[in-house]
Design a protein around this motif. Structure first.
Motif, PDB file in Angstrom:
ATOM      1  N   ASP A  57       0.723  -1.254  -0.083  1.00  0.00           N
ATOM      2  CA  ASP A  57       0.016   0.219  -0.027  1.00  0.00           C
ATOM      3  C   ASP A  57       0.815   1.225  -0.112  1.00  0.00           C
ATOM      4  O   ASP A  57       0.585   2.279  -0.643  1.00  0.00           O
ATOM      5  CB  ASP A  57      -1.081   0.144   1.118  1.00  0.00           C
ATOM      6  N   ILE A  58       1.886   1.577   0.556  1.00  0.00           N
ATOM      7  CA  ILE A  58       3.074   2.255   0.516  1.00  0.00           C
ATOM      8  C   ILE A  58       3.784   2.513  -0.704  1.00  0.00           C
ATOM      9  O   ILE A  58       3.518   3.772  -1.211  1.00  0.00           O
ATOM     10  CB  ILE A  58       3.829   2.131   1.767  1.00  0.00           C
ATOM     11  N   GLU A  59       3.842   1.405  -1.289  1.00  0.00           N
ATOM     12  CA  GLU A  59       4.302   1.581  -2.680  1.00  0.00           C
ATOM     13  C   GLU A  59       3.349   2.010  -3.691  1.00  0.00           C
ATOM     14  O   GLU A  59       3.668   2.780  -4.560  1.00  0.00           O
ATOM     15  CB  GLU A  59       5.001   0.084  -2.962  1.00  0.00           C
ATOM     16  N   ALA A  60       2.212   1.582  -3.610  1.00  0.00           N
ATOM     17  CA  ALA A  60       1.177   2.136  -4.510  1.00  0.00           C
ATOM     18  C   ALA A  60       0.795   3.557  -4.216  1.00  0.00           C
ATOM     19  O   ALA A  60       0.640   4.151  -5.226  1.00  0.00           O
ATOM     20  CB  ALA A  60      -0.152   1.419  -4.376  1.00  0.00           C
ATOM     21  N   LEU A  61       0.891   4.031  -3.164  1.00  0.00           N
ATOM     22  CA  LEU A  61       0.701   5.393  -2.697  1.00  0.00           C
ATOM     23  C   LEU A  61       1.989   6.328  -3.292  1.00  0.00           C
ATOM     24  O   LEU A  61       1.760   7.252  -4.032  1.00  0.00           O
ATOM     25  CB  LEU A  61       0.584   5.783  -1.250  1.00  0.00           C
ATOM     26  N   LYS A  62       3.149   5.753  -3.062  1.00  0.00           N
ATOM     27  CA  LYS A  62       4.395   6.403  -3.782  1.00  0.00           C
ATOM     28  C   LYS A  62       4.306   6.661  -5.191  1.00  0.00           C
ATOM     29  O   LYS A  62       4.466   7.556  -5.904  1.00  0.00           O
ATOM     30  CB  LYS A  62       5.637   5.475  -3.158  1.00  0.00           C
ATOM     31  N   ALA A  63       3.741   5.225  -5.956  1.00  0.00           N
ATOM     32  CA  ALA A  63       3.602   5.342  -7.282  1.00  0.00           C
ATOM     33  C   ALA A  63       2.504   6.489  -7.800  1.00  0.00           C
ATOM     34  O   ALA A  63       2.783   7.146  -8.742  1.00  0.00           O
ATOM     35  CB  ALA A  63       3.286   4.122  -7.606  1.00  0.00           C
ATOM     36  N   ASP A  87       4.189   9.815  -7.631  1.00  0.00           N
ATOM     37  CA  ASP A  87       5.127  10.108  -8.495  1.00  0.00           C
ATOM     38  C   ASP A  87       4.665  10.357  -9.889  1.00  0.00           C
ATOM     39  O   ASP A  87       5.142  10.941 -10.890  1.00  0.00           O
ATOM     40  CB  ASP A  87       6.326   8.824  -8.455  1.00  0.00           C
ATOM     41  N   ASP A  88       3.489   9.687  -9.936  1.00  0.00           N
ATOM     42  CA  ASP A  88       2.546   9.792 -11.333  1.00  0.00           C
ATOM     43  C   ASP A  88       1.775  11.287 -11.403  1.00  0.00           C
ATOM     44  O   ASP A  88       1.127  11.481 -12.192  1.00  0.00           O
ATOM     45  CB  ASP A  88       1.756   8.788 -11.332  1.00  0.00           C
ATOM     46  N   GLY A  89       1.972  12.093 -10.436  1.00  0.00           N
ATOM     47  CA  GLY A  89       1.275  13.224 -10.100  1.00  0.00           C
ATOM     48  C   GLY A  89      -0.108  13.290  -9.988  1.00  0.00           C
ATOM     49  O   GLY A  89      -0.628  14.375 -10.073  1.00  0.00           O
ATOM     50  N   GLN A  90      -0.583  12.506  -9.409  1.00  0.00           N
ATOM     51  CA  GLN A  90      -1.837  12.221  -9.180  1.00  0.00           C
ATOM     52  C   GLN A  90      -2.323  13.316  -7.998  1.00  0.00           C
ATOM     53  O   GLN A  90      -3.565  13.875  -8.130  1.00  0.00           O
ATOM     54  CB  GLN A  90      -2.465  10.715  -8.662  1.00  0.00           C
ATOM     55  N   ILE A  91      -1.763  13.515  -7.051  1.00  0.00           N
ATOM     56  CA  ILE A  91      -2.027  14.682  -6.264  1.00  0.00           C
ATOM     57  C   ILE A  91      -1.062  16.037  -6.398  1.00  0.00           C
ATOM     58  O   ILE A  91      -1.234  16.666  -5.410  1.00  0.00           O
ATOM     59  CB  ILE A  91      -2.022  14.047  -4.660  1.00  0.00           C
ATOM     60  N   GLY A  92      -0.622  16.118  -7.288  1.00  0.00           N
ATOM     61  CA  GLY A  92       0.219  17.196  -7.697  1.00  0.00           C
ATOM     62  C   GLY A  92       1.493  17.194  -6.612  1.00  0.00           C
ATOM     63  O   GLY A  92       1.992  16.169  -6.262  1.00  0.00           O
ATOM     64  N   ARG A  93       1.896  18.491  -5.967  1.00  0.00           N
ATOM     65  CA  ARG A  93       2.814  18.523  -4.991  1.00  0.00           C
ATOM     66  C   ARG A  93       2.536  18.572  -3.630  1.00  0.00           C
ATOM     67  O   ARG A  93       1.749  19.124  -3.156  1.00  0.00           O
ATOM     68  CB  ARG A  93       3.658  19.758  -5.168  1.00  0.00           C
ATOM     69  N   PRO A  94       3.004  17.460  -2.974  1.00  0.00           N
ATOM     70  CA  PRO A  94       2.483  17.163  -1.576  1.00  0.00           C
ATOM     71  C   PRO A  94       2.972  18.386  -0.749  1.00  0.00           C
ATOM     72  O   PRO A  94       4.219  18.663  -1.006  1.00  0.00           O
ATOM     73  CB  PRO A  94       2.873  15.789  -1.163  1.00  0.00           C
ATOM     74  N   TYR A  95       2.196  18.947   0.299  1.00  0.00           N
ATOM     75  CA  TYR A  95       2.759  20.025   0.978  1.00  0.00           C
ATOM     76  C   TYR A  95       2.377  19.982   2.543  1.00  0.00           C
ATOM     77  O   TYR A  95       3.039  20.687   3.265  1.00  0.00           O
ATOM     78  CB  TYR A  95       2.073  21.538   0.437  1.00  0.00           C
ATOM     79  N   HIS A  96       1.424  18.921   2.860  1.00  0.00           N
ATOM     80  CA  HIS A  96       1.183  18.637   4.220  1.00  0.00           C
ATOM     81  C   HIS A  96       0.916  17.374   4.361  1.00  0.00           C
ATOM     82  O   HIS A  96       0.269  16.641   3.514  1.00  0.00           O
ATOM     83  CB  HIS A  96       0.237  19.670   4.702  1.00  0.00           C
ATOM     84  N   ALA A  97       0.995  16.651   5.612  1.00  0.00           N
ATOM     85  CA  ALA A  97       0.659  15.195   5.825  1.00  0.00           C
ATOM     86  C   ALA A  97       0.486  15.229   7.259  1.00  0.00           C
ATOM     87  O   ALA A  97       1.038  15.892   8.082  1.00  0.00           O
ATOM     88  CB  ALA A  97       1.719  14.387   5.481  1.00  0.00           C
ATOM     89  N   LEU A 108       7.694   9.296   0.856  1.00  0.00           N
ATOM     90  CA  LEU A 108       6.473   9.753   0.265  1.00  0.00           C
ATOM     91  C   LEU A 108       6.615  11.265  -0.140  1.00  0.00           C
ATOM     92  O   LEU A 108       6.193  11.377  -1.398  1.00  0.00           O
ATOM     93  CB  LEU A 108       5.161   9.098   0.986  1.00  0.00           C
ATOM     94  N   PHE A 109       7.051  11.918   0.531  1.00  0.00           N
ATOM     95  CA  PHE A 109       7.416  13.321   0.373  1.00  0.00           C
ATOM     96  C   PHE A 109       8.537  13.791  -0.814  1.00  0.00           C
ATOM     97  O   PHE A 109       8.697  14.635  -1.112  1.00  0.00           O
ATOM     98  CB  PHE A 109       7.846  14.126   1.449  1.00  0.00           C
ATOM     99  N   GLY A 110       9.371  12.578  -1.028  1.00  0.00           N
ATOM    100  CA  GLY A 110      10.531  12.432  -1.902  1.00  0.00           C
ATOM    101  C   GLY A 110      11.956  12.777  -1.195  1.00  0.00           C
ATOM    102  O   GLY A 110      12.707  13.510  -1.839  1.00  0.00           O
ATOM    103  N   GLU A 111      11.912  12.658   0.136  1.00  0.00           N
ATOM    104  CA  GLU A 111      13.104  12.922   0.768  1.00  0.00           C
ATOM    105  C   GLU A 111      13.582  14.323   1.011  1.00  0.00           C
ATOM    106  O   GLU A 111      14.710  14.795   0.766  1.00  0.00           O
ATOM    107  CB  GLU A 111      14.243  12.062   0.369  1.00  0.00           C
ATOM    108  N   PRO A 112      12.577  15.198   1.502  1.00  0.00           N
ATOM    109  CA  PRO A 112      12.930  16.503   1.727  1.00  0.00           C
ATOM    110  C   PRO A 112      13.666  16.714   2.912  1.00  0.00           C
ATOM    111  O   PRO A 112      13.799  15.821   3.587  1.00  0.00           O
ATOM    112  CB  PRO A 112      11.459  17.246   1.976  1.00  0.00           C
ATOM    113  N   VAL A 113      14.492  17.726   3.066  1.00  0.00           N
ATOM    114  CA  VAL A 113      15.328  18.310   4.108  1.00  0.00           C
ATOM    115  C   VAL A 113      14.537  18.427   5.434  1.00  0.00           C
ATOM    116  O   VAL A 113      13.612  19.473   5.034  1.00  0.00           O
ATOM    117  CB  VAL A 113      16.431  19.105   3.918  1.00  0.00           C
ATOM    118  N   VAL A 114      14.670  18.164   6.279  1.00  0.00           N
ATOM    119  CA  VAL A 114      13.742  18.566   7.843  1.00  0.00           C
ATOM    120  C   VAL A 114      14.511  19.728   8.260  1.00  0.00           C
ATOM    121  O   VAL A 114      15.708  19.593   8.707  1.00  0.00           O
ATOM    122  CB  VAL A 114      13.584  17.388   8.762  1.00  0.00           C
TER     123      VAL A 114
END
Length: 361
Positions: free
Chosen positions: A112-118, A121-131, A173-179
């Protein structure tokens, strides 16, 4: 050990553990002839290509450093260590030895994590900004009085134990942003009163309850994103375990919920424009978990030209965030993280277990 044993190119050849019964039972089950009480003897006797470290957290760093210095590749259980300083010692040992060091973050290998990541990455939710990412338990302290509840042995409570998985899959899932900063609170309300313990055979050390039983974090990300992370071993909430993540993106959102370790959770992608919705339930397979992690780790070991890429730096970054969270909770103030000084390329996943060597080694 199950994961290694499924691979025809791998032979389990040695095991070390201080508990005589489990060590012999595992040795018999997997046909492991070399059995040691002291891990130092296992390393000193040689003949190993890989060691998996699956012991209490306070032993991760000394065993990993000892094995790396002996020229053995290391796969450690999560968290990498009790502190970022210990984690740095492990990464330094990997650099010094020129060997692979990885840490088990198997939840990112769930289907399920891999499906969400895909989908992201496919752009289905645009740019994630909060979680908002969680792992919450009603009554799940891993045995009151065990090493898990001893701060010196464990390094902390649910944040460093199960929260590190949440931190890993959220940042993945965010693409490894810097904290860039962490603001955290921790609470110890139930464990200290003998509530919230789970049954289990965890090593009893007679410790008082010295760690938190709930932690809540706000992570600020480079570029303006944010993550709220909550994790508990014990809290008055619905029974059982629940983990997952809710993501908000510029073109849509997503929600993943996993209850009581279901092989596949409920994953929904939210899209649409204004009041027009186009929400989709996504069916995901269970994924391959530790088998996939072990395979990835061994593939990196086989790729000698790129050993320097797999040096434990990703797990070190997770440890730095957790250190900052505990410091923030103690100080009652936000803690800003200094930029990482690691120069190695970003590592990928990791794994778990006993001692192994490819056949013919």
């Amino acid at each position: 050990m199950d994961a290694y044993a499924t691979l025809p190119s791998v032979e389990l050849v040695a095991i070390a553990g201080m508990e005589d019964g489990p060590r012999d039972e595992l040795g018999e089950k997997y046909g492991v002839g070399r059995r040691y009480r002291d891990w130092k003897e296992l390393v000193a006797d040689g003949g190993l290509d890989v060691v998996s470290v699956a012991v209490p957290t306070f032993l991760h760093a000394p065993i990993a450093v000892g094995a790396l210095d002996a020229g053995i590749h290391v796969l450690s259980e999560k968290p990498i260590a009790r502190t970022a300083a210990e984690a740095q010692d492990m990464v330094d040992a990997a650099h010094r030895a020129g060997r692979v060091l990885e840490v088990a973050f198997n939840h990112r290998r769930r289907g399920d994590i891999e499906a969400l990541k895909a989908a992201i990455d496919d752009g289905q939710i645009g740019r994630p900004y909060h979680a908002r990412a969680i792992w919450l338990r009603r009554s799940g302290i891993p045995a009151l009085g065990s090493w898990f509840t001893n701060r010196e042995m464990a390094g902390g409570g649910p944040l460093i134990d199960i929260g590190v998985h949440v931190l890993d899959y959220a940042l993945h899932l965010f693409g490894e942003p810097v904290v860039t900063a962490v603001s955290a609170v921790t609470h110890s309300e139930l464990g200290i009163r003998g509530r919230g313990g789970s049954a289990g055979g965890k090593q009893h050390v007679g410790s008082a309850y010295e760690v938190e039983d709930l932690a809540s974090l706000l992570l600020r990300l480079e570029g303006g994103g944010s993550i709220v992370l909550e994790t508990s071993w014990a809290a008055y909430r619905p029974a059982g375990d629940e983990f997952g993540i809710t993501l908000y993106g510029t073109e849509g959102g997503a929600d993943l919920r996993v209850v009581d370790y279901a092989p596949a959770g409920e994953l929904t992608i939210f899209t649409g424009d204004g009041e027009e919705t186009a929400d989709v339930r996504v069916a995901a397979d269970p994924g391959r978990g530790h088998v996939a992690v072990v395979e990835t780790f061994l593939a990196h070991v086989a790729d000698e030209a790129n050993w320097a890429h797999w040096d434990g730096s990703l797990a070190l970054d997770r440890a730095r965030v957790i250190d900052a969270a505990y410091e923030s909770a103690q100080r009652g103030a936000e803690v800003r993280l200094q930029p990482s000084t690691q120069g190695a390329d970003e590592p990928v996943d990791a794994t778990t277990t006993s001692a192994t060597a490819p056949k013919g080694a």
